[in-house]
Scaffold this motif. Structure first.
Motif, PDB file in Angstrom:
ATOM      1  N   TYR A  52     -70.571  30.430   6.010  1.00 65.57           N
ATOM      2  CA  TYR A  52     -71.085  29.260   5.295  1.00 65.57           C
ATOM      3  C   TYR A  52     -70.696  27.991   6.058  1.00 65.57           C
ATOM      4  N   GLN A  53     -71.615  27.040   6.128  1.00 63.44           N
ATOM      5  CA  GLN A  53     -71.401  25.825   6.901  1.00 63.44           C
ATOM      6  C   GLN A  53     -70.832  24.705   6.018  1.00 63.44           C
ATOM      7  N   TYR A  54     -69.701  24.169   6.464  1.00 62.17           N
ATOM      8  CA  TYR A  54     -69.052  23.071   5.744  1.00 62.17           C
ATOM      9  C   TYR A  54     -69.022  21.828   6.619  1.00 62.17           C
ATOM     10  N   PRO A  55     -69.124  20.653   6.026  1.00 62.11           N
ATOM     11  CA  PRO A  55     -69.033  19.423   6.821  1.00 62.11           C
ATOM     12  C   PRO A  55     -67.594  19.202   7.303  1.00 62.11           C
ATOM     13  N   PRO A  56     -67.414  18.419   8.361  1.00 63.76           N
ATOM     14  CA  PRO A  56     -66.063  18.192   8.918  1.00 63.76           C
ATOM     15  C   PRO A  56     -65.055  17.672   7.896  1.00 63.76           C
ATOM     16  N   GLU A  57     -65.487  16.797   6.962  1.00 69.43           N
ATOM     17  CA  GLU A  57     -64.528  16.222   6.021  1.00 69.43           C
ATOM     18  C   GLU A  57     -64.012  17.258   5.027  1.00 69.43           C
ATOM     19  N   ILE A  58     -64.743  18.352   4.831  1.00 75.07           N
ATOM     20  CA  ILE A  58     -64.248  19.457   4.007  1.00 75.07           C
ATOM     21  C   ILE A  58     -63.343  20.352   4.842  1.00 75.07           C
ATOM     22  N   LEU A  59     -63.766  20.677   6.053  1.00 82.33           N
ATOM     23  CA  LEU A  59     -62.952  21.518   6.931  1.00 82.33           C
ATOM     24  C   LEU A  59     -61.618  20.874   7.268  1.00 82.33           C
ATOM     25  N   SER A  60     -61.595  19.530   7.327  1.00 84.09           N
ATOM     26  CA  SER A  60     -60.351  18.838   7.690  1.00 84.09           C
ATOM     27  C   SER A  60     -59.273  19.008   6.632  1.00 84.09           C
ATOM     28  N   ARG A  61     -59.661  19.369   5.410  1.00 89.33           N
ATOM     29  CA  ARG A  61     -58.662  19.538   4.339  1.00 89.33           C
ATOM     30  C   ARG A  61     -57.900  20.845   4.475  1.00 89.33           C
ATOM     31  N   LYS A  62     -58.487  21.831   5.190  1.00 84.88           N
ATOM     32  CA  LYS A  62     -57.779  23.051   5.601  1.00 84.88           C
ATOM     33  C   LYS A  62     -57.317  23.938   4.445  1.00 84.88           C
ATOM     34  N   THR A  63     -57.916  23.785   3.259  1.00 88.73           N
ATOM     35  CA  THR A  63     -57.542  24.649   2.143  1.00 88.73           C
ATOM     36  C   THR A  63     -58.802  25.232   1.506  1.00 88.73           C
ATOM     37  N   ASN A  64     -58.664  26.448   0.995  1.00 89.55           N
ATOM     38  CA  ASN A  64     -59.818  27.165   0.458  1.00 89.55           C
ATOM     39  C   ASN A  64     -60.432  26.489  -0.753  1.00 89.55           C
ATOM     40  N   ASP A  65     -59.600  25.790  -1.539  1.00 86.75           N
ATOM     41  CA  ASP A  65     -60.157  25.223  -2.765  1.00 86.75           C
ATOM     42  C   ASP A  65     -61.148  24.093  -2.472  1.00 86.75           C
ATOM     43  N   PHE A  66     -60.989  23.384  -1.342  1.00 88.53           N
ATOM     44  CA  PHE A  66     -61.982  22.369  -0.974  1.00 88.53           C
ATOM     45  C   PHE A  66     -63.300  23.041  -0.577  1.00 88.53           C
ATOM     46  N   LYS A  67     -63.194  24.157   0.147  1.00 92.18           N
ATOM     47  CA  LYS A  67     -64.408  24.909   0.487  1.00 92.18           C
ATOM     48  C   LYS A  67     -65.076  25.427  -0.785  1.00 92.18           C
ATOM     49  N   LEU A  68     -64.273  25.932  -1.701  1.00 91.28           N
ATOM     50  CA  LEU A  68     -64.809  26.440  -2.959  1.00 91.28           C
ATOM     51  C   LEU A  68     -65.508  25.334  -3.743  1.00 91.28           C
ATOM     52  N   ALA A  69     -64.856  24.174  -3.840  1.00 91.63           N
ATOM     53  CA  ALA A  69     -65.445  23.061  -4.587  1.00 91.63           C
ATOM     54  C   ALA A  69     -66.771  22.637  -3.954  1.00 91.63           C
TER      55      ALA A  69
END
Length: 411
Positions: free
Chosen positions: A360-377
């Motif tokens: 799944y593709q995430y934007p850099p500002e989500i990937l920069s948080r480095k935690t699964n819950d940001f990806k989930l959100a």
């Protein structure tokens, strides 16, 4: 002066704590972009403010107050006398002992009240104990005084991996608490009902914390902004423990009209506590913002008068209990565990059973948080159209591991 030389004059604190969007901007901007892209409405369960208006009687009070000349000028730094008197009456009844206006300070929202407490009592080198997860505003408010935060866990209940839990299952790390206390410890902060867990600290927990505060001569700050949203037979308060009445002598309690009347934009809060401690809160408040909006203070005073005769708070609690019944059924049907809220308007949901696509593709500002819950959100917003808040924002960096939770806010 060039822009680069001007930038060198910044406060280093804000430099080291900047560079990323705050959680609220990041999540809500993501939601807005997803709605614009899809053309479908997004259900925002992470917005942090009410989606409905304050009660009619509170709105009516504002409309009437704003037309009166005296309420459109500066209020006294201590607060509107009518509001102070109403709160004194309210807490006299709630605490079962005499509370006078000398025990109260009106503030520009609960957050400014907490900020005023910290600035009234802390200096560089002091230490403050905060339970983790924590409301994110506590940390910068403490650090800007030069004081240091010491974190104590509310321990993750292992059975939450597979089943629902309650606030009581999130237990205080008592050994960690005692080990965190030093001769520099000035304040212990609790939040009850707790954001984001929904835990109400019980009498046994408050007593143990209070005994340590008394033993080590520590001030206890009790953030009780959700004091009117509790779903237990009674709401224990550290300032009103029957088996530890002396704790009231060192407890500063924070309240909020915004949370009480669904009017967070009014920015009216207060601190109540011992009359020998309140002057330091007043002194800090006077320097921070001098006074709180006068017409809204008067409106809150009148709203409390009305609420005392129409069972407003009891009615709201019943409405929220009904909302929780409906809301929890969704996650029961999905087989996703949650923490049954004892207070507040949160539902902390465990999405660990949900497996996100590896590609799944995430934007850099989500990937920069480095935690699964940001990806989930992010995934929930984009694919399901539901907004939640990643709870690692309420944890220290070293605790931000592979949590797969989302905090849902229910209004």
């Amino acid at each position: 002066m060039t822009s680069s030389s001007a930038a060198s004059l910044h406060n280093p604190y804000f430099s080291q704590n900047s560079g990323q969007k705050d959680i609220w901007s990041l999540i809500n901007e993501t939601a807005a972009a997803a709605q614009a892209e899809s053309g479908k409405p997004i259900v925002n369960l992470g917005q942090g403010f009410f989606s409905y208006s304050p009660p009619d009687f509170a709105i009516q009070a504002v409309n009437q107050t704003i037309e009166k000349a005296q309420f459109n000028q500066y209020a006294h730094a201590r607060g509107n006398p009518n509001l102070l008197n109403q709160l004194a009456k309210l807490y006299t009844e709630e605490l079962g002992r005499d509370v006078s206006t000398d025990n109260l300070q009106i503030t520009t929202g609960a957050n400014e009240g907490i900020f005023s407490i910290f600035f009234g009592f802390l200096t560089g080198g002091d230490e403050v104990i905060v339970f983790e997860p924590f409301f994110d505003q506590y940390i910068p408010n403490i650090e800007m005084t030069g004081a240091k935060v010491k974190y104590v866990e509310l321990k993750y209940p292992s059975k939450f991996d597979s089943q629902n839990v309650s606030g009581d299952d999130w237990e205080v790390d008592w050994e960690g608490l005692e080990n965190s206390i030093s001769d520099k410890t000035k304040i212990i902060v609790i939040n009850t009902p707790h954001n984001p867990i929904g835990k109400v600290f019980n009498e046994e927990e408050l007593t143990r914390i209070g005994q340590l505060a008394i033993k080590h001569n520590i001030i206890l700050v009790s953030d009780e902004v959700y004091e009117n949203l509790y779903y237990l037979p009674k709401f224990p308060r550290p300032a009103n423990l029957p088996n530890l009445p002396e704790l009231a002598e060192r407890t500063l309690t924070v309240g909020s009209a915004g949370k009480s009347f669904a009017a967070t934009g009014w920015r009216v809060g207060w601190v109540h506590g011992p009359k020998d401690l309140i002057p330091y809160v007043t002194a800090a408040h006077t320097r921070i913002c001098f006074s709180t909006p006068a017409p809204l203070q008067q409106s809150v005073a009148e709203a409390f008068v009305k609420a005392s005769t129409n069972n407003y708070f009891e009615t709201v609690r019943k409405q929220y209990l009904k909302k929780y019944e409906i809301f929890q059924l969704v996650f029961d049907d999905l087989g996703l565990p949650y923490t049954t809220a004892q207070g507040g308007y949160f539902l902390l949901v465990n999405f660990a059973k949900l497996k996100l696509p590896d590609d799944y593709q995430y934007p850099p500002e989500i990937l920069s948080r480095k935690t699964n819950d940001f990806k989930l959100a992010y995934w929930l917003i984009k694919e399901i159209g539901v907004v939640g808040i990643p709870p690692t924002e309420f944890l220290t960096t070293e605790k931000r591991i592979d949590l797969q939770f989302v905090k849902m806010i229910m209004f």
